[in-house]
Design a protein around this motif. Structure first.
Motif, PDB file in Angstrom:
ATOM      1  N   VAL A  53       0.835  -1.210   0.000  1.00  0.00           N
ATOM      2  CA  VAL A  53       0.000   0.000   0.000  1.00  0.00           C
ATOM      3  C   VAL A  53       0.868   1.259   0.000  1.00  0.00           C
ATOM      4  CG1 VAL A  53      -1.708   1.300   1.323  1.00  0.00           C
ATOM      5  CG2 VAL A  53      -1.965  -1.157   1.053  1.00  0.00           C
ATOM      6  N   LEU A  54       1.923   1.273   0.807  1.00  0.00           N
ATOM      7  CA  LEU A  54       2.811   2.442   0.832  1.00  0.00           C
ATOM      8  C   LEU A  54       3.573   2.594  -0.480  1.00  0.00           C
ATOM      9  CD1 LEU A  54       4.211   2.325   4.457  1.00  0.00           C
ATOM     10  CD2 LEU A  54       2.583   3.945   3.500  1.00  0.00           C
ATOM     11  N   GLY A  55       3.974   1.474  -1.066  1.00  0.00           N
ATOM     12  CA  GLY A  55       4.652   1.534  -2.359  1.00  0.00           C
ATOM     13  C   GLY A  55       3.752   2.071  -3.450  1.00  0.00           C
ATOM     14  N   GLY A  56       2.503   1.654  -3.453  1.00  0.00           N
ATOM     15  CA  GLY A  56       1.547   2.181  -4.425  1.00  0.00           C
ATOM     16  C   GLY A  56       1.282   3.659  -4.225  1.00  0.00           C
ATOM     17  N   THR A  57       1.176   4.080  -2.975  1.00  0.00           N
ATOM     18  CA  THR A  57       0.975   5.495  -2.680  1.00  0.00           C
ATOM     19  C   THR A  57       2.178   6.319  -3.120  1.00  0.00           C
ATOM     20  OG1 THR A  57      -0.391   4.905  -0.789  1.00  0.00           O
ATOM     21  CG2 THR A  57       0.455   7.141  -0.850  1.00  0.00           C
ATOM     22  N   ALA A  58       3.367   5.830  -2.822  1.00  0.00           N
ATOM     23  CA  ALA A  58       4.583   6.544  -3.230  1.00  0.00           C
ATOM     24  C   ALA A  58       4.695   6.608  -4.751  1.00  0.00           C
ATOM     25  CB  ALA A  58       5.813   5.861  -2.644  1.00  0.00           C
ATOM     26  N   GLY A  59       4.307   5.541  -5.428  1.00  0.00           N
ATOM     27  CA  GLY A  59       4.334   5.549  -6.891  1.00  0.00           C
ATOM     28  C   GLY A  59       3.378   6.565  -7.476  1.00  0.00           C
ATOM     29  N   GLY A  60       2.181   6.660  -6.910  1.00  0.00           N
ATOM     30  CA  GLY A  60       1.219   7.649  -7.372  1.00  0.00           C
ATOM     31  C   GLY A  60       1.687   9.074  -7.137  1.00  0.00           C
ATOM     32  N   LEU A  61       2.270   9.331  -5.971  1.00  0.00           N
ATOM     33  CA  LEU A  61       2.771  10.672  -5.679  1.00  0.00           C
ATOM     34  C   LEU A  61       3.984  11.021  -6.530  1.00  0.00           C
ATOM     35  CD1 LEU A  61       2.349  10.797  -1.808  1.00  0.00           C
ATOM     36  CD2 LEU A  61       0.991  11.979  -3.544  1.00  0.00           C
ATOM     37  N   LEU A  62       4.828  10.044  -6.817  1.00  0.00           N
ATOM     38  CA  LEU A  62       5.964  10.274  -7.698  1.00  0.00           C
ATOM     39  C   LEU A  62       5.505  10.613  -9.112  1.00  0.00           C
ATOM     40  CD1 LEU A  62       9.075  10.192  -7.908  1.00  0.00           C
ATOM     41  CD2 LEU A  62       8.842   7.806  -8.586  1.00  0.00           C
ATOM     42  N   LEU A  63       4.497   9.914  -9.576  1.00  0.00           N
ATOM     43  CA  LEU A  63       3.928  10.227 -10.893  1.00  0.00           C
ATOM     44  C   LEU A  63       3.346  11.637 -10.913  1.00  0.00           C
ATOM     45  CD1 LEU A  63       3.075   9.196 -13.722  1.00  0.00           C
ATOM     46  CD2 LEU A  63       0.932   8.496 -12.649  1.00  0.00           C
ATOM     47  N   TRP A  64       2.642  12.017  -9.864  1.00  0.00           N
ATOM     48  CA  TRP A  64       2.053  13.358  -9.791  1.00  0.00           C
ATOM     49  C   TRP A  64       3.137  14.435  -9.773  1.00  0.00           C
ATOM     50  CZ3 TRP A  64       2.234  16.692  -5.408  1.00  0.00           C
ATOM     51  CH2 TRP A  64       1.488  17.845  -5.546  1.00  0.00           C
ATOM     52  N   ALA A  65       4.205  14.212  -9.003  1.00  0.00           N
ATOM     53  CA  ALA A  65       5.283  15.195  -8.930  1.00  0.00           C
ATOM     54  C   ALA A  65       5.990  15.331 -10.272  1.00  0.00           C
ATOM     55  CB  ALA A  65       6.280  14.803  -7.845  1.00  0.00           C
ATOM     56  N   THR A  66       6.193  14.224 -10.960  1.00  0.00           N
ATOM     57  CA  THR A  66       6.860  14.269 -12.263  1.00  0.00           C
ATOM     58  C   THR A  66       6.022  15.019 -13.285  1.00  0.00           C
ATOM     59  OG1 THR A  66       7.926  12.167 -11.775  1.00  0.00           O
ATOM     60  CG2 THR A  66       7.864  12.858 -14.072  1.00  0.00           C
ATOM     61  N   VAL A  67       4.741  14.717 -13.336  1.00  0.00           N
ATOM     62  CA  VAL A  67       3.858  15.390 -14.303  1.00  0.00           C
ATOM     63  C   VAL A  67       3.720  16.866 -13.994  1.00  0.00           C
ATOM     64  CG1 VAL A  67       1.483  15.491 -15.132  1.00  0.00           C
ATOM     65  CG2 VAL A  67       2.640  13.288 -14.932  1.00  0.00           C
ATOM     66  N   SER A  68       3.587  17.214 -12.706  1.00  0.00           N
ATOM     67  CA  SER A  68       3.424  18.633 -12.365  1.00  0.00           C
ATOM     68  C   SER A  68       4.689  19.433 -12.638  1.00  0.00           C
ATOM     69  CB  SER A  68       3.012  18.776 -10.903  1.00  0.00           C
ATOM     70  OG  SER A  68       4.034  18.363 -10.042  1.00  0.00           O
ATOM     71  N   ARG A  69       5.870  18.841 -12.489  1.00  0.00           N
ATOM     72  CA  ARG A  69       7.115  19.546 -12.830  1.00  0.00           C
ATOM     73  C   ARG A  69       7.257  19.737 -14.323  1.00  0.00           C
ATOM     74  NH1 ARG A  69      12.233  18.796  -9.070  1.00  0.00           N
ATOM     75  NH2 ARG A  69      11.160  19.221  -7.110  1.00  0.00           N
ATOM     76  N   ARG A  70       6.863  18.741 -15.099  1.00  0.00           N
ATOM     77  CA  ARG A  70       6.973  18.876 -16.553  1.00  0.00           C
ATOM     78  C   ARG A  70       5.991  19.891 -17.101  1.00  0.00           C
ATOM     79  NH1 ARG A  70       9.634  14.727 -19.927  1.00  0.00           N
ATOM     80  NH2 ARG A  70      10.893  13.575 -18.442  1.00  0.00           N
ATOM     81  N   ARG A  71       4.858  20.063 -16.456  1.00  0.00           N
ATOM     82  CA  ARG A  71       3.886  21.063 -16.920  1.00  0.00           C
ATOM     83  C   ARG A  71       4.350  22.479 -16.628  1.00  0.00           C
ATOM     84  NH1 ARG A  71      -2.299  19.811 -16.189  1.00  0.00           N
ATOM     85  NH2 ARG A  71      -2.470  19.026 -18.295  1.00  0.00           N
ATOM     86  N   LYS A  72       5.159  22.668 -15.604  1.00  0.00           N
ATOM     87  CA  LYS A  72       5.635  24.012 -15.270  1.00  0.00           C
ATOM     88  C   LYS A  72       6.660  24.528 -16.286  1.00  0.00           C
ATOM     89  CE  LYS A  72       4.762  23.903 -10.344  1.00  0.00           C
ATOM     90  NZ  LYS A  72       5.348  23.951  -9.006  1.00  0.00           N
TER      91      LYS A  72
END
Length: 73
Positions: A53-72
Motif C-alpha cells: 500500500v505504501l509503495g503504491g501510494t509513493a508511486g502515485g505521488l511520484l507520478l504526480w510530482a513528475t507530471v506537475s514539474r513537466r507542466r511548469k
C-alpha cells in the motif's frame, strides 16, 4: 487557490496508487498465507500488505510530482 485541481489530482493519484498496491497484493494471497505445512505466515499481513500500500501510494505521488514539474516548464 489556483492549485486546487492539481492538489485534488495528487490526492486522487495517491489513493489510486494505494488501491493498485492493494490489488496487486491481493493476487494469490491465499497461497502466500499458507506456505509450509499449512502453518499460517502472518508476515503476509504485517509486512507485505503495508509495503504494498505504501509503495503504491509513493508511486502515485511520484507520478504526480513528475507530471506537475513537466507542466511548469
Amino acid at each position: 487557490m489556483r492549485g486546487n485541481g492539481r492538489d485534488a489530482a495528487g490526492c486522487l493519484l495517491a489513493v489510486g496508487g494505494a488501491a493498485a498496491g492493494l490489488a496487486l497484493w491481493s493476487v494469490g494471497v491465499r497461497s502466500r498465507f499458507h506456505r509450509f505445512e499449512d502453518f499460517s505466515d502472518w508476515s503476509v499481513l504485517y509486512a507485505e500488505l503495508p509495503l504494498a500500500v505504501l509503495g503504491g501510494t509513493a508511486g502515485g505521488l511520484l507520478l504526480w510530482a513528475t507530471v506537475s514539474r513537466r507542466r511548469k516548464r
